[in-house]
Design a protein around this motif. Structure first.
Motif, PDB file in Angstrom:
ATOM      1  N   TYR A 172       0.842  -1.236  -0.179  1.00  0.00           N
ATOM      2  CA  TYR A 172       0.065   0.120   0.007  1.00  0.00           C
ATOM      3  C   TYR A 172       0.778   1.279   0.042  1.00  0.00           C
ATOM      4  CZ  TYR A 172      -3.626  -3.374   1.226  1.00  0.00           C
ATOM      5  OH  TYR A 172      -4.414  -4.520   1.095  1.00  0.00           O
ATOM      6  N   ARG A 173       2.038   1.204   0.623  1.00  0.00           N
ATOM      7  CA  ARG A 173       2.821   2.461   0.663  1.00  0.00           C
ATOM      8  C   ARG A 173       3.544   2.506  -0.399  1.00  0.00           C
ATOM      9  NH1 ARG A 173       6.657   2.343   3.955  1.00  0.00           N
ATOM     10  NH2 ARG A 173       6.853   0.336   4.518  1.00  0.00           N
ATOM     11  N   HIS A 174       4.104   1.581  -1.042  1.00  0.00           N
ATOM     12  CA  HIS A 174       4.774   1.328  -2.233  1.00  0.00           C
ATOM     13  C   HIS A 174       4.233   0.547  -3.467  1.00  0.00           C
ATOM     14  CE1 HIS A 174       7.870   3.381   0.214  1.00  0.00           C
ATOM     15  NE2 HIS A 174       7.728   2.612   1.203  1.00  0.00           N
ATOM     16  N   PRO A 175       3.053   0.918  -3.868  1.00  0.00           N
ATOM     17  CA  PRO A 175       2.581  -0.133  -4.732  1.00  0.00           C
ATOM     18  C   PRO A 175       3.296   0.035  -6.184  1.00  0.00           C
ATOM     19  CG  PRO A 175       1.383   1.864  -4.713  1.00  0.00           C
ATOM     20  CD  PRO A 175       1.966   1.963  -3.593  1.00  0.00           C
ATOM     21  N   HIS A 176       3.510  -1.282  -6.555  1.00  0.00           N
ATOM     22  CA  HIS A 176       4.469  -1.521  -7.659  1.00  0.00           C
ATOM     23  C   HIS A 176       5.700  -1.155  -7.856  1.00  0.00           C
ATOM     24  CE1 HIS A 176       0.448  -2.824  -9.234  1.00  0.00           C
ATOM     25  NE2 HIS A 176      -0.135  -1.681  -9.088  1.00  0.00           N
ATOM     26  N   ALA A 177       6.342  -0.649  -6.725  1.00  0.00           N
ATOM     27  CA  ALA A 177       7.739  -0.162  -6.582  1.00  0.00           C
ATOM     28  C   ALA A 177       8.907  -1.451  -6.839  1.00  0.00           C
ATOM     29  CB  ALA A 177       7.925   0.581  -5.219  1.00  0.00           C
ATOM     30  N   PRO A 178       9.586  -1.064  -7.548  1.00  0.00           N
ATOM     31  CA  PRO A 178      10.679  -2.238  -7.791  1.00  0.00           C
ATOM     32  C   PRO A 178      11.426  -2.580  -6.375  1.00  0.00           C
ATOM     33  CG  PRO A 178      11.737  -0.172  -8.503  1.00  0.00           C
ATOM     34  CD  PRO A 178      10.182   0.078  -8.198  1.00  0.00           C
ATOM     35  N   ARG A 179      11.781  -3.806  -6.003  1.00  0.00           N
ATOM     36  CA  ARG A 179      12.376  -4.232  -5.132  1.00  0.00           C
ATOM     37  C   ARG A 179      13.736  -3.940  -4.979  1.00  0.00           C
ATOM     38  NH1 ARG A 179       7.703  -3.739  -2.619  1.00  0.00           N
ATOM     39  NH2 ARG A 179       6.159  -4.764  -3.642  1.00  0.00           N
ATOM     40  N   THR A 180      14.498  -3.863  -3.747  1.00  0.00           N
ATOM     41  CA  THR A 180      15.795  -3.719  -3.636  1.00  0.00           C
ATOM     42  C   THR A 180      16.660  -4.987  -3.498  1.00  0.00           C
ATOM     43  OG1 THR A 180      15.809  -3.337  -1.599  1.00  0.00           O
ATOM     44  CG2 THR A 180      15.562  -1.428  -2.946  1.00  0.00           C
ATOM     45  N   SER A 181      15.868  -5.995  -3.065  1.00  0.00           N
ATOM     46  CA  SER A 181      16.291  -7.379  -2.789  1.00  0.00           C
ATOM     47  C   SER A 181      15.337  -8.350  -2.958  1.00  0.00           C
ATOM     48  CB  SER A 181      17.360  -7.271  -1.599  1.00  0.00           C
ATOM     49  OG  SER A 181      17.769  -8.864  -1.100  1.00  0.00           O
ATOM     50  N   ARG A 182      15.866  -9.768  -3.392  1.00  0.00           N
ATOM     51  CA  ARG A 182      14.896 -10.654  -3.396  1.00  0.00           C
ATOM     52  C   ARG A 182      15.245 -11.855  -2.501  1.00  0.00           C
ATOM     53  NH1 ARG A 182      16.249 -12.830  -7.992  1.00  0.00           N
ATOM     54  NH2 ARG A 182      18.026 -11.470  -7.967  1.00  0.00           N
ATOM     55  N   ARG A 183      16.195 -11.604  -1.588  1.00  0.00           N
ATOM     56  CA  ARG A 183      16.688 -12.613  -0.573  1.00  0.00           C
ATOM     57  C   ARG A 183      17.122 -11.999   0.720  1.00  0.00           C
ATOM     58  NH1 ARG A 183      23.128 -13.920  -1.680  1.00  0.00           N
ATOM     59  NH2 ARG A 183      23.752 -11.685  -0.777  1.00  0.00           N
ATOM     60  N   ARG A 184      17.020 -12.938   1.579  1.00  0.00           N
ATOM     61  CA  ARG A 184      17.336 -12.496   3.157  1.00  0.00           C
ATOM     62  C   ARG A 184      18.840 -12.431   3.409  1.00  0.00           C
ATOM     63  NH1 ARG A 184      12.584 -15.067   6.787  1.00  0.00           N
ATOM     64  NH2 ARG A 184      11.094 -14.968   5.398  1.00  0.00           N
ATOM     65  N   PRO A 185      19.185 -11.268   4.069  1.00  0.00           N
ATOM     66  CA  PRO A 185      20.737 -11.148   4.436  1.00  0.00           C
ATOM     67  C   PRO A 185      21.318 -12.001   5.259  1.00  0.00           C
ATOM     68  CG  PRO A 185      19.326  -9.525   5.612  1.00  0.00           C
ATOM     69  CD  PRO A 185      18.373 -10.368   4.776  1.00  0.00           C
ATOM     70  N   GLU A 186      22.490 -12.378   5.135  1.00  0.00           N
ATOM     71  CA  GLU A 186      23.056 -13.192   6.116  1.00  0.00           C
ATOM     72  C   GLU A 186      23.124 -12.603   7.433  1.00  0.00           C
ATOM     73  OE1 GLU A 186      26.867 -14.320   4.659  1.00  0.00           O
ATOM     74  OE2 GLU A 186      26.010 -14.878   2.625  1.00  0.00           O
ATOM     75  N   SER A 187      23.127 -13.601   8.428  1.00  0.00           N
ATOM     76  CA  SER A 187      22.871 -13.073   9.694  1.00  0.00           C
ATOM     77  C   SER A 187      24.063 -12.556  10.373  1.00  0.00           C
ATOM     78  CB  SER A 187      22.635 -14.306  10.622  1.00  0.00           C
ATOM     79  OG  SER A 187      22.496 -14.201  11.978  1.00  0.00           O
ATOM     80  N   THR A 188      24.040 -11.376  11.059  1.00  0.00           N
ATOM     81  CA  THR A 188      25.282 -11.009  11.764  1.00  0.00           C
ATOM     82  C   THR A 188      25.461 -11.095  13.305  1.00  0.00           C
ATOM     83  OG1 THR A 188      24.235  -8.874  11.887  1.00  0.00           O
ATOM     84  CG2 THR A 188      25.369  -9.130   9.843  1.00  0.00           C
ATOM     85  N   GLY A 189      24.625 -12.124  13.428  1.00  0.00           N
ATOM     86  CA  GLY A 189      24.648 -12.444  14.945  1.00  0.00           C
ATOM     87  C   GLY A 189      25.703 -13.113  15.544  1.00  0.00           C
ATOM     88  N   ALA A 190      26.036 -13.204  16.798  1.00  0.00           N
ATOM     89  CA  ALA A 190      27.060 -13.537  17.423  1.00  0.00           C
ATOM     90  C   ALA A 190      27.354 -15.166  17.208  1.00  0.00           C
ATOM     91  CB  ALA A 190      27.410 -13.410  18.898  1.00  0.00           C
TER      92      ALA A 190
END
Length: 520
Positions: free
Chosen positions: A306-324
């Motif tokens: 609703y906030r960004h209808p049809h806007a292109p996505r910046t990424s199609r995958r989840r980022p790698e974890s940076t946890g300890a």
């Protein structure tokens, strides 16, 4: 219905059904059998496969009805053409089993979101409810009723799109098909079941709206509408006890939104909203307004559509974890080594078969598994990531390949021991990805810089230097810099002195002839 032959032999330890669908890992169990994550070997794409095993049929006192319901699930789900319903790719038989191949959704279950974050904000809750209402509108117009709408049958995809799952017990409103619920069965979940459905198994669109009201109440309050020690007590409350208004539960919501929830939860179906379209209309005032944005991240936010209808996505995958890394215990060294070697070997085999998506995911799973951190030394991780980037590139996923090459270059900056040949090769591949993605200006800048560095640091790498010149000349000719392009092509002809240079010479001559022909 698609009927296939005998089961194919397992590949790489995984079962393959219908000679093309490889099952890799179980996802869970639904009302109609097991659900597996897998791959379509023919189309090299991720899939989800629902199986109705022979054992499940044997447990049933009416296997014929169970089989019909499973087949009807495929037909009913395929009938609803809406972004909020997973696409059906195939249905068929495998020996004594039935299978249903569907779109695999990358996202989070609504039940998990409620457990971790409820109560949700009004904008989040309404965005979820409005998308569900849109799905129900399409389903009801196709004469279908879900009958078991609840948080565990809803997912929020990474894009923010809400997906309604499991039409396995859907009923058909109009004639032409037999209703597949036997007398005496009460299909649905007590905590989300309309009173008339619980009483006499009546399936109507109004029943789905009641279930939506239960879900929306839970999203806003963090609590179910009614609770009791057992199913009979819950059903009794749904049938006889008035729901507590949200604001009396301490929830801050607009009065009209509270009114909508109460209307959805009316005991009398005639007193509920007329249809799902009306529910959507009444939710509109509380949906977030569109915003200006060139692109948006895939972060599982249901307000995004609703906030960004049809806007292109910046990424199609989840980022790698940076946890300890200490949060995850180390894997057994011997088993870890066996897994790393076998999955790398399997990935290479998949690439040989042209199955780049699955090969890349195998390598990525190694990089994401922090229990392997002792075995995956920096040098080893670099080699795996380099192969991962190459697999993406060979498979034509240049965006994913560019992400990996960019990560490698950042790692190289922190490691002075990396050979300059590796650094320049990685830069060349990253620039090539940008070329394939149409980022001509940036690719040209990177190739110019790369060409200078090759001439300065590795002048003996003649073939690569010629290749960079040809690629850069192509970009420059596309952007109108024909004089610079011609100069580069002449340099290729002058510098080519080996048999290996013949391809670059031919490319340069063709490009010069083409420029002459066009008068450029």
């Amino acid at each position: 219905m698609t009927v296939d032959g005998d089961e194919e032999e397992p590949v790489g330890g995984n079962r393959v059904i219908a000679r093309r669908y490889e099952l890799t890992s179980p996802i869970g169990r639904g009302s109609m059998g097991e659900v597996w994550s897998g791959y379509d070997q023919r189309l090299d794409r991720r899939i989800a496969v629902k199986l109705l095993p022979a054992a499940k049929l044997a447990e049933s006192d009416d296997p014929q009805t169970l089989t019909k319901r499973f087949v009807r699930e495929a037909q009913l789900t395929a009938k609803v053409e809406h972004p909020g319903v997973p696409a059906v790719h195939d249905v068929g038989t495998e020996g004594d089993e039935l299978f249903l191949v569907m779109q695999r959704i990358s996202g989070t279950g609504l039940a998990d979101i409620i457990a971790e974050h409820a109560p949700l904000s009004v904008s989040w809750a309404v965005s979820v409810a409005a998308q569900i209402a849109a799905v129900l509108t399409s389903a009801h117009e196709a004469s279908l009723i879900h009958r078991d709408l609840k948080p565990s049958n809803v997912m929020i995809a990474d894009s923010g799109t809400v997906k309604v799952l499991d039409f396995g017990i859907a009923a058909v409103l109009e004639g032409g098909h037999t209703k597949l619920t036997r007398a005496g069965d009460s299909m649905g979940t007590p905590s989300y079941m309309a009173p008339e459905q619980a009483m006499n198994n009546t399936a109507t669109p109004a029943g789905d709206l009641y279930s939506l009201g239960c879900v929306l109440h839970e999203l806003l309050s963090g609590e179910r509408v009614f609770d009791a020690p057992g199913a009979p007590g819950i059903v009794h409350k749904h049938m006889s006890v008035p729901p507590t208004p949200l604001r009396e539960c301490g929830v801050t919501v607009p009065a009209e939104l509270e009114r909508l929830v109460l209307d959805l939860l009316a005991k009398n179906p005639q007193e509920r909203p007329e249809d799902a379209r009306e529910v959507y209309r009444r939710l509109l005032p509380y949906l977030p307004a569109p915003e200006d944005s060139a692109s948006v991240p895939d972060n599982g936010d249901p307000t995004t559509p609703y906030r960004h209808p049809h806007a292109p996505r910046t990424s199609r995958r989840r980022p790698e974890s940076t946890g300890a890394p200490e949060e995850v215990p180390l894997a057994d060294p011997r088993k870890a080594e066996e897994r790393i070697r076998s999955e790398q070997q399997r990935a290479n085999e998949l690439v040989d078969e042209g199955r780049f998506t699955q090969a890349a995911e195998l390598l990525r799973s190694l990089l994401l598994d922090r229990s392997l951190r002792r075995q995956l030394t920096p040098d080893r991780r670099t080699k795996i990531r380099s192969n991962l980037a190459t697999f993406h590139f060979l498979g034509g996923d240049y965006r994913a390949a560019l992400e990996e090459y960019t990560t490698l270059l950042a790692e190289f900056d922190d490691d002075s021991s990396v050979p300059i040949t590796s650094v320049l090769e990685c830069r060349f591949m990253a620039a090539t990805c940008r070329t394939e993605l149409g980022e001509d200006q940036r690719a040209a800048r990177e190739l110019r810089s790369l060409l200078n560095d090759y001439l300065r640091l590795l002048p003996s790498e003649l073939e690569r230097i010629l290749e960079v010149r040809v690629q850069l000349a192509t970009l420059l000719s596309n952007t109108g810099e024909t004089n610079a392009a011609r100069e580069l092509l002449r340099q290729v002809l002058a510098a080519a002195t080996t048999e290996e240079s013949a391809l670059h010479v031919e490319q340069a001559r063709r490009m010069l002839a083409r420029l002459d022909e066009l008068g450029r």
